[in-house]
Design a protein around this motif. Structure first.
Motif, PDB file in Angstrom:
ATOM      1  N   MET A  78      32.857  -8.172  25.271  1.00 51.78           N
ATOM      2  CA  MET A  78      33.371  -9.199  26.185  1.00 51.78           C
ATOM      3  C   MET A  78      32.740  -9.054  27.576  1.00 51.78           C
ATOM      4  O   MET A  78      32.280 -10.038  28.166  1.00 51.78           O
ATOM      5  CB  MET A  78      34.886  -9.079  26.290  1.00 51.78           C
ATOM      6  CG  MET A  78      35.522 -10.013  27.303  1.00 51.78           C
ATOM      7  SD  MET A  78      37.315  -9.849  27.356  1.00 51.78           S
ATOM      8  CE  MET A  78      37.486  -8.178  28.005  1.00 51.78           C
ATOM      9  N   TYR A  79      32.691  -7.825  28.089  1.00 50.50           N
ATOM     10  CA  TYR A  79      32.132  -7.619  29.428  1.00 50.50           C
ATOM     11  C   TYR A  79      30.619  -7.842  29.465  1.00 50.50           C
ATOM     12  O   TYR A  79      30.085  -8.312  30.477  1.00 50.50           O
ATOM     13  CB  TYR A  79      32.490  -6.231  29.954  1.00 50.50           C
ATOM     14  CG  TYR A  79      33.857  -6.194  30.613  1.00 50.50           C
ATOM     15  CD1 TYR A  79      34.028  -6.600  31.937  1.00 50.50           C
ATOM     16  CD2 TYR A  79      34.982  -5.776  29.914  1.00 50.50           C
ATOM     17  CE1 TYR A  79      35.270  -6.579  32.549  1.00 50.50           C
ATOM     18  CE2 TYR A  79      36.239  -5.749  30.514  1.00 50.50           C
ATOM     19  CZ  TYR A  79      36.373  -6.156  31.831  1.00 50.50           C
ATOM     20  OH  TYR A  79      37.618  -6.146  32.437  1.00 50.50           O
ATOM     21  N   ILE A  80      29.939  -7.519  28.385  1.00 51.77           N
ATOM     22  CA  ILE A  80      28.496  -7.783  28.328  1.00 51.77           C
ATOM     23  C   ILE A  80      28.255  -9.294  28.395  1.00 51.77           C
ATOM     24  O   ILE A  80      27.353  -9.766  29.093  1.00 51.77           O
ATOM     25  CB  ILE A  80      27.869  -7.166  27.061  1.00 51.77           C
ATOM     26  CG1 ILE A  80      27.865  -5.629  27.174  1.00 51.77           C
ATOM     27  CG2 ILE A  80      26.440  -7.672  26.854  1.00 51.77           C
ATOM     28  CD1 ILE A  80      27.507  -4.907  25.889  1.00 51.77           C
ATOM     29  N   GLN A  81      29.098 -10.041  27.694  1.00 47.95           N
ATOM     30  CA  GLN A  81      28.995 -11.511  27.740  1.00 47.95           C
ATOM     31  C   GLN A  81      29.229 -12.042  29.157  1.00 47.95           C
ATOM     32  O   GLN A  81      28.655 -13.054  29.558  1.00 47.95           O
ATOM     33  CB  GLN A  81      30.019 -12.146  26.785  1.00 47.95           C
ATOM     34  CG  GLN A  81      29.647 -12.053  25.325  1.00 47.95           C
ATOM     35  CD  GLN A  81      28.362 -12.802  25.006  1.00 47.95           C
ATOM     36  OE1 GLN A  81      27.307 -12.197  24.830  1.00 47.95           O
ATOM     37  NE2 GLN A  81      28.423 -14.112  24.953  1.00 47.95           N
ATOM     38  N   LEU A  82      30.081 -11.334  29.911  1.00 48.17           N
ATOM     39  CA  LEU A  82      30.393 -11.773  31.273  1.00 48.17           C
ATOM     40  C   LEU A  82      29.346 -11.327  32.286  1.00 48.17           C
ATOM     41  O   LEU A  82      29.416 -11.704  33.453  1.00 48.17           O
ATOM     42  CB  LEU A  82      31.767 -11.238  31.689  1.00 48.17           C
ATOM     43  CG  LEU A  82      32.976 -11.850  30.969  1.00 48.17           C
ATOM     44  CD1 LEU A  82      34.252 -11.096  31.323  1.00 48.17           C
ATOM     45  CD2 LEU A  82      33.125 -13.333  31.311  1.00 48.17           C
ATOM     46  N   GLY A  83      28.393 -10.491  31.840  1.00 46.79           N
ATOM     47  CA  GLY A  83      27.300 -10.118  32.729  1.00 46.79           C
ATOM     48  C   GLY A  83      27.182  -8.646  33.078  1.00 46.79           C
ATOM     49  O   GLY A  83      26.364  -8.279  33.922  1.00 46.79           O
ATOM     50  N   ALA A  84      27.998  -7.784  32.456  1.00 44.45           N
ATOM     51  CA  ALA A  84      27.888  -6.343  32.743  1.00 44.45           C
ATOM     52  C   ALA A  84      26.545  -5.826  32.256  1.00 44.45           C
ATOM     53  O   ALA A  84      26.139  -6.104  31.128  1.00 44.45           O
ATOM     54  CB  ALA A  84      29.013  -5.586  32.056  1.00 44.45           C
ATOM     55  N   CYS A  85      25.839  -5.067  33.109  1.00 52.79           N
ATOM     56  CA  CYS A  85      24.539  -4.550  32.687  1.00 52.79           C
ATOM     57  C   CYS A  85      24.569  -3.053  32.398  1.00 52.79           C
ATOM     58  O   CYS A  85      23.548  -2.460  32.106  1.00 52.79           O
ATOM     59  CB  CYS A  85      23.441  -4.926  33.670  1.00 52.79           C
ATOM     60  SG  CYS A  85      23.719  -4.382  35.328  1.00 52.79           S
ATOM     61  N   PHE A  86      25.756  -2.448  32.484  1.00 55.46           N
ATOM     62  CA  PHE A  86      25.959  -1.104  31.917  1.00 55.46           C
ATOM     63  C   PHE A  86      27.450  -0.936  31.633  1.00 55.46           C
ATOM     64  O   PHE A  86      28.291  -1.600  32.246  1.00 55.46           O
ATOM     65  CB  PHE A  86      25.404   0.010  32.813  1.00 55.46           C
ATOM     66  CG  PHE A  86      26.061   0.163  34.168  1.00 55.46           C
ATOM     67  CD1 PHE A  86      27.076   1.080  34.376  1.00 55.46           C
ATOM     68  CD2 PHE A  86      25.616  -0.588  35.260  1.00 55.46           C
ATOM     69  CE1 PHE A  86      27.666   1.240  35.625  1.00 55.46           C
ATOM     70  CE2 PHE A  86      26.191  -0.433  36.518  1.00 55.46           C
ATOM     71  CZ  PHE A  86      27.218   0.484  36.708  1.00 55.46           C
TER      72      PHE A  86
END
Length: 214
Positions: A78-86
């Motif tokens: 979910m956070y990767i989809q929101l733009g987290a890069c680590f």
């Protein structure tokens, strides 16, 4: 990974108010920080993160925005989809590794033993988090690196923005430190003293730079 390594410090922060979170990120950025860990803590934390990431993209263009306190693969996705890069976690979950590796997003899991670090590295984790740092101490880092010198460690938990504390960790051989409440005293956040946060970040980065040269 390059930004974490270059500065050696990742601020760790959460606030339910997106506007406060944005101001903290900007204050850290003005203080020289280039990698920031937003803690997945409160209700609707992902909604706050979504707003902060968009803000950082325009106001702090060189900032790598990551997420912390991730314990399961669904949350990581979910956070990767929101733009987290680590992605950072308090524990090591190999299922989170799979999600992050698929998207080539670094995963830094929390490890408290030499074996956990080894298992994490086998699953593709380039940077392991030593947690809780104040319990394990710099001697743990130094002892682990002796037989496993290729290991990159980021210590979180009890790290303080003081010359004595930061020098001890970097002398032991850490790659980076994660720092939370000591960088953002609640009274300073409440007073919206963002200059204090910027100054404390800059001061900490200067200490790290000096410690690395020793």
């Amino acid at each position: 990974m390059q930004k974490i390594g270059a500065t050696g410090m990742v601020p760790v922060f959460y606030n339910a108010d997106a506007e406060i979170a944005k101001k903290v990120v900007k204050a850290c950025y003005d203080g020289g920080v280039r990698a920031f860990e937003f803690t997945n803590r409160g209700d609707f934390a992902q909604e706050v993160f979504a707003q902060v990431v968009k803000f950082a993209a325009t106001e702090c263009p060189d900032m790598a925005m990551g997420v912390g306190s991730v314990v399961d693969p669904a949350t990581a996705a979910m956070y990767i989809q929101l733009g987290a890069c680590f992605v950072v976690g308090p524990l090591f979950n190999p299922e989170v590794s799979k999600v992050c590796n698929r998207r080539q997003v670094p995963y830094s899991p929390g490890c408290g033993t030499v074996s956990e670090v080894g298992f994490a590295q086998e699953s593709g984790c380039e940077l392991c988090k030593v947690f809780p740092g104040d319990v394990l101490g710099p001697k743990f880092v130094k002892g682990l690196l002796a037989p496993m010198p290729w290991t990159k460690l980021m210590v979180t938990g009890g790290v303080e923005p003081t010359e004595e504390n930061l020098t001890a960790w970097f002398k032991a051989g850490v790659f980076a430190v994660g720092m939370g409440s000591k960088l953002f005293p609640s009274d300073k956040v409440k007073a919206q003293d963002w200059q204090y946060v910027s100054d404390k970040c800059r001061e900490s980065l200067d200490i790290i730079d000096m410690a690395r040269k020793k």
